[in-house]
Design a protein around this motif. Structure first.
Motif, PDB file in Angstrom:
ATOM      1  N   LEU A 151     -28.699 -48.415  13.927  1.00  0.00           N
ATOM      2  CA  LEU A 151     -28.382 -47.254  14.761  1.00  0.00           C
ATOM      3  C   LEU A 151     -29.586 -46.736  15.528  1.00  0.00           C
ATOM      4  O   LEU A 151     -29.487 -45.727  16.223  1.00  0.00           O
ATOM      5  CB  LEU A 151     -27.817 -46.125  13.892  1.00  0.00           C
ATOM      6  CG  LEU A 151     -26.545 -46.463  13.109  1.00  0.00           C
ATOM      7  CD1 LEU A 151     -26.179 -45.326  12.171  1.00  0.00           C
ATOM      8  CD2 LEU A 151     -25.396 -46.789  14.051  1.00  0.00           C
ATOM      9  N   GLN A 152     -30.716 -47.422  15.400  1.00  0.00           N
ATOM     10  CA  GLN A 152     -31.909 -46.999  16.127  1.00  0.00           C
ATOM     11  C   GLN A 152     -32.777 -48.215  16.434  1.00  0.00           C
ATOM     12  O   GLN A 152     -32.553 -49.304  15.906  1.00  0.00           O
ATOM     13  CB  GLN A 152     -32.714 -45.981  15.318  1.00  0.00           C
ATOM     14  CG  GLN A 152     -33.180 -46.492  13.972  1.00  0.00           C
ATOM     15  CD  GLN A 152     -33.865 -45.411  13.164  1.00  0.00           C
ATOM     16  OE1 GLN A 152     -34.033 -44.278  13.611  1.00  0.00           O
ATOM     17  NE2 GLN A 152     -34.279 -45.742  11.952  1.00  0.00           N
ATOM     18  N   GLU A 153     -33.764 -48.007  17.282  1.00  0.00           N
ATOM     19  CA  GLU A 153     -34.591 -49.105  17.770  1.00  0.00           C
ATOM     20  C   GLU A 153     -35.274 -49.868  16.642  1.00  0.00           C
ATOM     21  O   GLU A 153     -35.730 -49.276  15.654  1.00  0.00           O
ATOM     22  CB  GLU A 153     -35.640 -48.563  18.742  1.00  0.00           C
ATOM     23  CG  GLU A 153     -36.503 -49.631  19.379  1.00  0.00           C
ATOM     24  CD  GLU A 153     -37.356 -49.085  20.510  1.00  0.00           C
ATOM     25  OE1 GLU A 153     -38.326 -49.779  20.898  1.00  0.00           O
ATOM     26  OE2 GLU A 153     -37.052 -47.993  21.013  1.00  0.00           O
ATOM     27  N   VAL A 154     -35.365 -51.183  16.811  1.00  0.00           N
ATOM     28  CA  VAL A 154     -36.085 -52.046  15.886  1.00  0.00           C
ATOM     29  C   VAL A 154     -37.262 -52.651  16.641  1.00  0.00           C
ATOM     30  O   VAL A 154     -37.063 -53.305  17.668  1.00  0.00           O
ATOM     31  CB  VAL A 154     -35.171 -53.161  15.340  1.00  0.00           C
ATOM     32  CG1 VAL A 154     -35.956 -54.097  14.428  1.00  0.00           C
ATOM     33  CG2 VAL A 154     -33.977 -52.569  14.606  1.00  0.00           C
ATOM     34  N   PRO A 155     -38.493 -52.452  16.171  1.00  0.00           N
ATOM     35  CA  PRO A 155     -39.655 -52.997  16.889  1.00  0.00           C
ATOM     36  C   PRO A 155     -39.673 -54.523  16.853  1.00  0.00           C
ATOM     37  O   PRO A 155     -38.947 -55.154  16.083  1.00  0.00           O
ATOM     38  CB  PRO A 155     -40.845 -52.411  16.104  1.00  0.00           C
ATOM     39  CG  PRO A 155     -40.285 -51.258  15.345  1.00  0.00           C
ATOM     40  CD  PRO A 155     -38.871 -51.621  15.026  1.00  0.00           C
ATOM     41  N   PRO A 156     -40.508 -55.137  17.673  1.00  0.00           N
ATOM     42  CA  PRO A 156     -40.620 -56.602  17.647  1.00  0.00           C
ATOM     43  C   PRO A 156     -41.123 -57.108  16.286  1.00  0.00           C
ATOM     44  O   PRO A 156     -41.818 -56.393  15.562  1.00  0.00           O
ATOM     45  CB  PRO A 156     -41.648 -56.898  18.747  1.00  0.00           C
ATOM     46  CG  PRO A 156     -41.618 -55.702  19.633  1.00  0.00           C
ATOM     47  CD  PRO A 156     -41.320 -54.532  18.744  1.00  0.00           C
ATOM     48  N   ASN A 157     -40.754 -58.346  15.956  1.00  0.00           N
ATOM     49  CA  ASN A 157     -41.243 -59.046  14.770  1.00  0.00           C
ATOM     50  C   ASN A 157     -40.924 -58.317  13.472  1.00  0.00           C
ATOM     51  O   ASN A 157     -41.722 -58.296  12.546  1.00  0.00           O
ATOM     52  CB  ASN A 157     -42.762 -59.265  14.877  1.00  0.00           C
ATOM     53  CG  ASN A 157     -43.161 -59.976  16.157  1.00  0.00           C
ATOM     54  OD1 ASN A 157     -42.675 -61.060  16.449  1.00  0.00           O
ATOM     55  ND2 ASN A 157     -44.014 -59.335  16.940  1.00  0.00           N
ATOM     56  N   CYS A 158     -39.729 -57.725  13.403  1.00  0.00           N
ATOM     57  CA  CYS A 158     -39.337 -56.968  12.214  1.00  0.00           C
ATOM     58  C   CYS A 158     -38.048 -57.526  11.618  1.00  0.00           C
ATOM     59  O   CYS A 158     -37.281 -58.225  12.292  1.00  0.00           O
ATOM     60  CB  CYS A 158     -39.121 -55.489  12.560  1.00  0.00           C
ATOM     61  SG  CYS A 158     -40.651 -54.597  12.925  1.00  0.00           S
ATOM     62  N   THR A 159     -37.814 -57.192  10.349  1.00  0.00           N
ATOM     63  CA  THR A 159     -36.557 -57.486   9.664  1.00  0.00           C
ATOM     64  C   THR A 159     -35.919 -56.168   9.271  1.00  0.00           C
ATOM     65  O   THR A 159     -36.551 -55.340   8.616  1.00  0.00           O
ATOM     66  CB  THR A 159     -36.786 -58.345   8.416  1.00  0.00           C
ATOM     67  OG1 THR A 159     -37.361 -59.598   8.800  1.00  0.00           O
ATOM     68  CG2 THR A 159     -35.475 -58.612   7.689  1.00  0.00           C
ATOM     69  N   ALA A 160     -34.664 -55.947   9.689  1.00  0.00           N
ATOM     70  CA  ALA A 160     -33.939 -54.714   9.377  1.00  0.00           C
ATOM     71  C   ALA A 160     -32.784 -55.026   8.445  1.00  0.00           C
ATOM     72  O   ALA A 160     -32.028 -55.977   8.666  1.00  0.00           O
ATOM     73  CB  ALA A 160     -33.423 -54.056  10.654  1.00  0.00           C
ATOM     74  N   VAL A 161     -32.650 -54.205   7.392  1.00  0.00           N
ATOM     75  CA  VAL A 161     -31.680 -54.446   6.329  1.00  0.00           C
ATOM     76  C   VAL A 161     -31.003 -53.135   5.956  1.00  0.00           C
ATOM     77  O   VAL A 161     -31.637 -52.083   5.961  1.00  0.00           O
ATOM     78  CB  VAL A 161     -32.386 -55.023   5.081  1.00  0.00           C
ATOM     79  CG1 VAL A 161     -31.430 -55.171   3.913  1.00  0.00           C
ATOM     80  CG2 VAL A 161     -33.024 -56.358   5.394  1.00  0.00           C
ATOM     81  N   GLY A 162     -29.704 -53.186   5.623  1.00  0.00           N
ATOM     82  CA  GLY A 162     -29.053 -52.046   4.992  1.00  0.00           C
ATOM     83  C   GLY A 162     -28.119 -51.265   5.887  1.00  0.00           C
ATOM     84  O   GLY A 162     -27.923 -51.576   7.058  1.00  0.00           O
ATOM     85  N   VAL A 163     -27.532 -50.202   5.285  1.00  0.00           N
ATOM     86  CA  VAL A 163     -26.574 -49.320   5.969  1.00  0.00           C
ATOM     87  C   VAL A 163     -26.967 -47.882   5.674  1.00  0.00           C
ATOM     88  O   VAL A 163     -26.800 -47.417   4.555  1.00  0.00           O
ATOM     89  CB  VAL A 163     -25.133 -49.572   5.484  1.00  0.00           C
ATOM     90  CG1 VAL A 163     -24.166 -48.674   6.212  1.00  0.00           C
ATOM     91  CG2 VAL A 163     -24.738 -51.036   5.639  1.00  0.00           C
ATOM     92  N   PRO A 164     -27.493 -47.125   6.636  1.00  0.00           N
ATOM     93  CA  PRO A 164     -27.960 -47.612   7.935  1.00  0.00           C
ATOM     94  C   PRO A 164     -29.199 -48.483   7.766  1.00  0.00           C
ATOM     95  O   PRO A 164     -29.916 -48.357   6.760  1.00  0.00           O
ATOM     96  CB  PRO A 164     -28.268 -46.327   8.697  1.00  0.00           C
ATOM     97  CG  PRO A 164     -28.638 -45.346   7.628  1.00  0.00           C
ATOM     98  CD  PRO A 164     -27.755 -45.680   6.450  1.00  0.00           C
ATOM     99  N   ALA A 165     -29.457 -49.349   8.712  1.00  0.00           N
ATOM    100  CA  ALA A 165     -30.532 -50.319   8.570  1.00  0.00           C
ATOM    101  C   ALA A 165     -31.902 -49.657   8.623  1.00  0.00           C
ATOM    102  O   ALA A 165     -32.121 -48.688   9.343  1.00  0.00           O
ATOM    103  CB  ALA A 165     -30.421 -51.380   9.661  1.00  0.00           C
ATOM    104  N   ALA A 166     -32.815 -50.211   7.814  1.00  0.00           N
ATOM    105  CA  ALA A 166     -34.208 -49.786   7.825  1.00  0.00           C
ATOM    106  C   ALA A 166     -35.081 -51.034   7.913  1.00  0.00           C
ATOM    107  O   ALA A 166     -34.714 -52.101   7.423  1.00  0.00           O
ATOM    108  CB  ALA A 166     -34.546 -49.005   6.550  1.00  0.00           C
ATOM    109  N   VAL A 167     -36.231 -50.900   8.542  1.00  0.00           N
ATOM    110  CA  VAL A 167     -37.160 -52.019   8.671  1.00  0.00           C
ATOM    111  C   VAL A 167     -37.858 -52.238   7.332  1.00  0.00           C
ATOM    112  O   VAL A 167     -38.472 -51.315   6.778  1.00  0.00           O
ATOM    113  CB  VAL A 167     -38.195 -51.748   9.777  1.00  0.00           C
ATOM    114  CG1 VAL A 167     -39.279 -52.822   9.782  1.00  0.00           C
ATOM    115  CG2 VAL A 167     -37.502 -51.688  11.136  1.00  0.00           C
TER     116      VAL A 167
END
Length: 225
Positions: A151-167
């Motif tokens: 639901l929000q921006e993910v920076p380059p070279n990152c892994t986002a997981v979960g609900v809501p997603a976190a890096v």
């Protein structure tokens, strides 16, 4: 045109170990067919032939199970693997050489106007069932885990997981405050529920240590009550 088709087929063969040869990919890969249909519908859309553009996109949806709005911008070498249930909204932008698995959605929240859908950078991986919702950017080389809700921006070279997603990883290293997660692939993905449980247990252990410390301090200051 022929060069683009060769590039599309090569992108599939490089990323799907089940792809045995170019003829199989050309005739039998619905994700590839959806991309080709979309190029036609997007061309019609850009010429403001909206009815014809939607007709082509709906025809593609019928045959492939993949819905890409004619207005979406799709880059080179994009691979939609399996593809059933993939939805890509009108103002979405997908960068070059991205990989999108089945059930993924690049959608909106219903609260925005104008630019309503996400932008994926280059070489982004979107796991099966992931939902990326809103007019923000997922940076180059980032990975979205299966069933994550971003639901929000993910920076380059990152892994986002979960609900809501976190890096949870950035530039190959664990982010401070998150539990350990391995380099993500579409099989060995971290369980977001298990991650929350580990964080909760860690917090409980920290609180128990603080309580024990306060009890010892109270004992020495006031005696055993």
């Amino acid at each position: 045109m022929l060069q683009r088709i060769k590039e599309d087929i090569q992108a599939v063969k490089e990323r799907d170990p089940a792809a045995r040869n170019s003829l199989e990919v050309f005739f039998l890969y619905s994700g590839l067919h959806a991309i080709w249909y979309h190029r036609l519908s997007h061309t019609l859309y850009c010429r403001r032939w909206f009815g014809a553009a939607r007709f082509v996109s709906q025809w593609a949806r019928f045959w492939t199970g993949i819905e890409i709005h004619p207005g979406a911008e799709i880059g080179r070498g994009v691979f939609i693997d399996h593809g059933a249930g993939v939805v890509i909204g009108e103002t979405a932008v997908v960068g070059n050489f991205c990989t999108i698995y089945q059930g993924a959605t690049l959608g909106g929240t219903g609260k925005d106007t104008g630019k309503r859908h996400p932008t994926l950078g280059n070489h982004v991986l979107v796991g099966c069932g992931a939902k990326i919702l809103g007019p923000f950017t997922v940076g180059d080389n980032s990975k979205i885990a299966a069933n994550a809700v971003v639901l929000q921006e993910v920076p380059p070279n990152c892994t986002a997981v979960g609900v809501p997603a976190a890096v949870v990883r950035r530039d190959g290293k664990k982010v401070d405050g998150s539990v350990h997660t391995p380099d993500m692939d579409v099989i060995h993905m971290p369980d977001p529920v298990n991650r929350k449980m580990e964080m909760l247990l860690l917090r409980m252990e920290q609180l128990e240590q603080k309580i024990a410390k306060l009890e010892r301090k109270n004992y020495y200051e006031h005696g055993n009550l």
